[in-house]
Design a protein around this motif. Structure first.
Motif, PDB file in Angstrom:
ATOM      1  N   ARG A  30       8.153  -0.589   7.448  1.00 40.43           N
ATOM      2  CA  ARG A  30       9.105   0.166   6.628  1.00 40.43           C
ATOM      3  C   ARG A  30       9.991  -0.790   5.834  1.00 40.43           C
ATOM      4  O   ARG A  30      10.304  -0.559   4.674  1.00 40.43           O
ATOM      5  N   GLU A  31      10.361  -1.905   6.464  1.00 42.42           N
ATOM      6  CA  GLU A  31      11.174  -2.912   5.782  1.00 42.42           C
ATOM      7  C   GLU A  31      10.374  -3.588   4.668  1.00 42.42           C
ATOM      8  O   GLU A  31      10.905  -3.841   3.580  1.00 42.42           O
ATOM      9  N   ALA A  32       9.100  -3.871   4.932  1.00 40.48           N
ATOM     10  CA  ALA A  32       8.256  -4.558   3.950  1.00 40.48           C
ATOM     11  C   ALA A  32       7.959  -3.686   2.738  1.00 40.48           C
ATOM     12  O   ALA A  32       7.980  -4.166   1.600  1.00 40.48           O
ATOM     13  N   VAL A  33       7.669  -2.408   2.969  1.00 34.88           N
ATOM     14  CA  VAL A  33       7.321  -1.477   1.885  1.00 34.88           C
ATOM     15  C   VAL A  33       8.027  -0.148   2.166  1.00 34.88           C
ATOM     16  O   VAL A  33       7.444   0.756   2.775  1.00 34.88           O
ATOM     17  N   PRO A  34       9.276  -0.011   1.747  1.00 38.69           N
ATOM     18  CA  PRO A  34      10.070   1.169   2.097  1.00 38.69           C
ATOM     19  C   PRO A  34       9.450   2.512   1.698  1.00 38.69           C
ATOM     20  O   PRO A  34       9.608   3.498   2.418  1.00 38.69           O
ATOM     21  N   ALA A  35       8.726   2.574   0.588  1.00 38.03           N
ATOM     22  CA  ALA A  35       8.175   3.852   0.121  1.00 38.03           C
ATOM     23  C   ALA A  35       6.840   4.211   0.774  1.00 38.03           C
ATOM     24  O   ALA A  35       6.331   5.314   0.568  1.00 38.03           O
ATOM     25  N   MET A  36       6.281   3.316   1.560  1.00 36.51           N
ATOM     26  CA  MET A  36       4.982   3.558   2.188  1.00 36.51           C
ATOM     27  C   MET A  36       5.080   4.671   3.225  1.00 36.51           C
ATOM     28  O   MET A  36       6.034   4.726   4.004  1.00 36.51           O
ATOM     29  N   ARG A  37       4.089   5.566   3.244  1.00 33.68           N
ATOM     30  CA  ARG A  37       4.015   6.589   4.298  1.00 33.68           C
ATOM     31  C   ARG A  37       3.371   5.960   5.515  1.00 33.68           C
ATOM     32  O   ARG A  37       2.360   5.276   5.398  1.00 33.68           O
ATOM     33  N   ILE A  38       3.964   6.184   6.671  1.00 34.94           N
ATOM     34  CA  ILE A  38       3.450   5.617   7.921  1.00 34.94           C
ATOM     35  C   ILE A  38       3.049   6.757   8.834  1.00 34.94           C
ATOM     36  O   ILE A  38       3.858   7.644   9.129  1.00 34.94           O
ATOM     37  N   VAL A  39       1.775   6.725   9.258  1.00 32.13           N
ATOM     38  CA  VAL A  39       1.224   7.775  10.114  1.00 32.13           C
ATOM     39  C   VAL A  39       0.668   7.127  11.371  1.00 32.13           C
ATOM     40  O   VAL A  39      -0.158   6.217  11.297  1.00 32.13           O
ATOM     41  N   VAL A  53       7.749  12.028  19.322  1.00 33.98           N
ATOM     42  CA  VAL A  53       9.189  11.974  19.057  1.00 33.98           C
ATOM     43  C   VAL A  53       9.628  10.531  18.820  1.00 33.98           C
ATOM     44  O   VAL A  53      10.375  10.240  17.884  1.00 33.98           O
ATOM     45  N   GLU A  54       9.138   9.622  19.650  1.00 32.62           N
ATOM     46  CA  GLU A  54       9.496   8.205  19.506  1.00 32.62           C
ATOM     47  C   GLU A  54       9.025   7.655  18.160  1.00 32.62           C
ATOM     48  O   GLU A  54       9.752   6.907  17.498  1.00 32.62           O
ATOM     49  N   ALA A  55       7.825   8.022  17.736  1.00 32.41           N
ATOM     50  CA  ALA A  55       7.298   7.552  16.450  1.00 32.41           C
ATOM     51  C   ALA A  55       8.176   8.029  15.294  1.00 32.41           C
ATOM     52  O   ALA A  55       8.505   7.243  14.396  1.00 32.41           O
ATOM     53  N   ILE A  56       8.564   9.291  15.324  1.00 30.81           N
ATOM     54  CA  ILE A  56       9.403   9.837  14.244  1.00 30.81           C
ATOM     55  C   ILE A  56      10.785   9.186  14.274  1.00 30.81           C
ATOM     56  O   ILE A  56      11.342   8.825  13.237  1.00 30.81           O
ATOM     57  N   LYS A  57      11.339   8.986  15.482  1.00 33.71           N
ATOM     58  CA  LYS A  57      12.648   8.307  15.597  1.00 33.71           C
ATOM     59  C   LYS A  57      12.597   6.913  14.998  1.00 33.71           C
ATOM     60  O   LYS A  57      13.570   6.452  14.409  1.00 33.71           O
ATOM     61  N   ARG A  58      11.473   6.231  15.177  1.00 34.76           N
ATOM     62  CA  ARG A  58      11.346   4.864  14.672  1.00 34.76           C
ATOM     63  C   ARG A  58      11.041   4.806  13.185  1.00 34.76           C
ATOM     64  O   ARG A  58      11.009   3.729  12.603  1.00 34.76           O
ATOM     65  N   GLY A  59      10.762   5.960  12.563  1.00 25.34           N
ATOM     66  CA  GLY A  59      10.561   5.981  11.122  1.00 25.34           C
ATOM     67  C   GLY A  59       9.181   6.360  10.643  1.00 25.34           C
ATOM     68  O   GLY A  59       8.909   6.288   9.437  1.00 25.34           O
ATOM     69  N   ALA A  60       8.281   6.782  11.529  1.00 20.74           N
ATOM     70  CA  ALA A  60       6.965   7.240  11.089  1.00 20.74           C
ATOM     71  C   ALA A  60       7.132   8.549  10.311  1.00 20.74           C
ATOM     72  O   ALA A  60       8.041   9.336  10.594  1.00 20.74           O
ATOM     73  N   PRO A 100       0.816  -1.220   0.000  1.00 19.37           N
ATOM     74  CA  PRO A 100       0.000   0.000   0.000  1.00 19.37           C
ATOM     75  C   PRO A 100       0.849   1.271   0.000  1.00 19.37           C
ATOM     76  O   PRO A 100       2.045   1.244   0.261  1.00 19.37           O
ATOM     77  N   ASP A 101       0.170   2.377  -0.293  1.00 16.24           N
ATOM     78  CA  ASP A 101       0.831   3.688  -0.315  1.00 16.24           C
ATOM     79  C   ASP A 101       1.047   4.232   1.091  1.00 16.24           C
ATOM     80  O   ASP A 101       1.938   5.040   1.312  1.00 16.24           O
ATOM     81  N   PHE A 102       0.185   3.806   2.030  1.00 13.47           N
ATOM     82  CA  PHE A 102       0.297   4.317   3.392  1.00 13.47           C
ATOM     83  C   PHE A 102      -0.259   3.321   4.402  1.00 13.47           C
ATOM     84  O   PHE A 102      -0.988   2.395   4.040  1.00 13.47           O
ATOM     85  N   ALA A 103       0.120   3.553   5.668  1.00 15.54           N
ATOM     86  CA  ALA A 103      -0.438   2.790   6.788  1.00 15.54           C
ATOM     87  C   ALA A 103      -0.768   3.777   7.897  1.00 15.54           C
ATOM     88  O   ALA A 103       0.054   4.629   8.244  1.00 15.54           O
ATOM     89  N   LEU A 104      -1.987   3.673   8.427  1.00 18.69           N
ATOM     90  CA  LEU A 104      -2.405   4.446   9.597  1.00 18.69           C
ATOM     91  C   LEU A 104      -2.389   3.496  10.774  1.00 18.69           C
ATOM     92  O   LEU A 104      -3.099   2.494  10.775  1.00 18.69           O
ATOM     93  N   LEU A 105      -1.568   3.780  11.769  1.00 23.69           N
ATOM     94  CA  LEU A 105      -1.387   2.877  12.902  1.00 23.69           C
ATOM     95  C   LEU A 105      -1.861   3.524  14.187  1.00 23.69           C
ATOM     96  O   LEU A 105      -1.488   4.654  14.495  1.00 23.69           O
ATOM     97  N   ASP A 106      -2.656   2.786  14.946  1.00 21.74           N
ATOM     98  CA  ASP A 106      -3.038   3.234  16.282  1.00 21.74           C
ATOM     99  C   ASP A 106      -1.858   2.983  17.213  1.00 21.74           C
ATOM    100  O   ASP A 106      -1.141   1.991  17.063  1.00 21.74           O
ATOM    101  N   LEU A 107      -1.638   3.892  18.163  1.00 22.51           N
ATOM    102  CA  LEU A 107      -0.541   3.709  19.106  1.00 22.51           C
ATOM    103  C   LEU A 107      -0.792   2.515  20.010  1.00 22.51           C
ATOM    104  O   LEU A 107       0.041   1.621  20.123  1.00 22.51           O
ATOM    105  N   ARG A 108      -1.940   2.477  20.656  1.00 23.66           N
ATOM    106  CA  ARG A 108      -2.256   1.396  21.601  1.00 23.66           C
ATOM    107  C   ARG A 108      -3.175   0.396  20.928  1.00 23.66           C
ATOM    108  O   ARG A 108      -4.261   0.729  20.480  1.00 23.66           O
ATOM    109  N   LEU A 109      -2.726  -0.851  20.916  1.00 18.63           N
ATOM    110  CA  LEU A 109      -3.514  -1.933  20.335  1.00 18.63           C
ATOM    111  C   LEU A 109      -4.063  -2.813  21.449  1.00 18.63           C
ATOM    112  O   LEU A 109      -3.715  -2.641  22.610  1.00 18.63           O
TER     113      LEU A 109
END
Length: 177
Positions: free
Chosen positions: A69-78, A90-97, A45-54
């Motif tokens: 990010r490893e599975a689909v490097p170009a995907m935007r993650i929000v 900050v943690e989300a951005i550090k991890r690659g969101a 997919p082009d993007f993934a919307l992830l909830d913080l708490r599952l």
């Protein structure tokens, strides 16, 4: 455009999926982190919307950022969360969101984030951050620094573990309230 919506709140997941589908987006919705990763590998997919708490036992949206990010490097993650804090942002951005939005986020705000567009600035005057919100963010920072260990975070904050647990069980205060 195609995207994954990962959220354990069934009604939120359904409403958000419908709103995105009405805007011409193909949505793969799930409540499980493992299923989101499988969907990413299958559909790229082009993007993934992830909830913080599952749901209990399914980890957090933060933990899924790197494998997605490893599975689909170009995907935007929000990351989209009802427990927004500076520390988790900050943690989300550090991890690659790519972006981080507090709930409730409008479909338009989400679309801007997944397209990489800037958020629309509000013309309303900015109010000071309420003390309850500052306390919540301070607690979240301690939780990040202690690796999620409540006892260690309580020690960092100079408070009893049970007091911290009670504060964590409450819904975080919203900005401006």
């Amino acid at each position: 455009m195609r995207g994954i919506v990962l959220d354990d709140d069934e009604s939120y997941r359904r409403v958000l999926s419908r709103a995105l589908e009405r805007r011409g987006i193909t949505v793969y919705a799930t409540a499980e982190a493992a299923a989101a990763l499988r969907l990413a590998r299958l559909h790229a997919p082009d993007f993934a919307l992830l909830d913080l708490r599952l749901a209990d036992g399914d980890g957090t949206g933060l933990e899924l950022i790197a494998p997605l990010r490893e599975a689909v490097p170009a995907m935007r993650i929000v990351l989209v969360t009802g427990y927004a804090s500076v520390a988790t942002a900050v943690e989300a951005i550090k991890r690659g969101a790519d972006d981080y939005l507090p709930k409730p986020a409008s479909a338009e705000a989400i679309l801007r984030a997944v397209r990489g567009e800037a958020a629309i600035e509000s013309s309303e005057p900015v109010a000071m951050t309420p003390l309850a919100r500052i306390e919540w963010e301070h607690i979240q920072q301690a939780m990040v620094e202690s690796g999620g260990n409540v006892s260690a975070a309580a020690r960092l904050l100079g408070m009893h573990r049970r007091s911290l647990q009670r504060k964590l069980a409450k819904r975080p205060p919203r900005e401006g309230h």
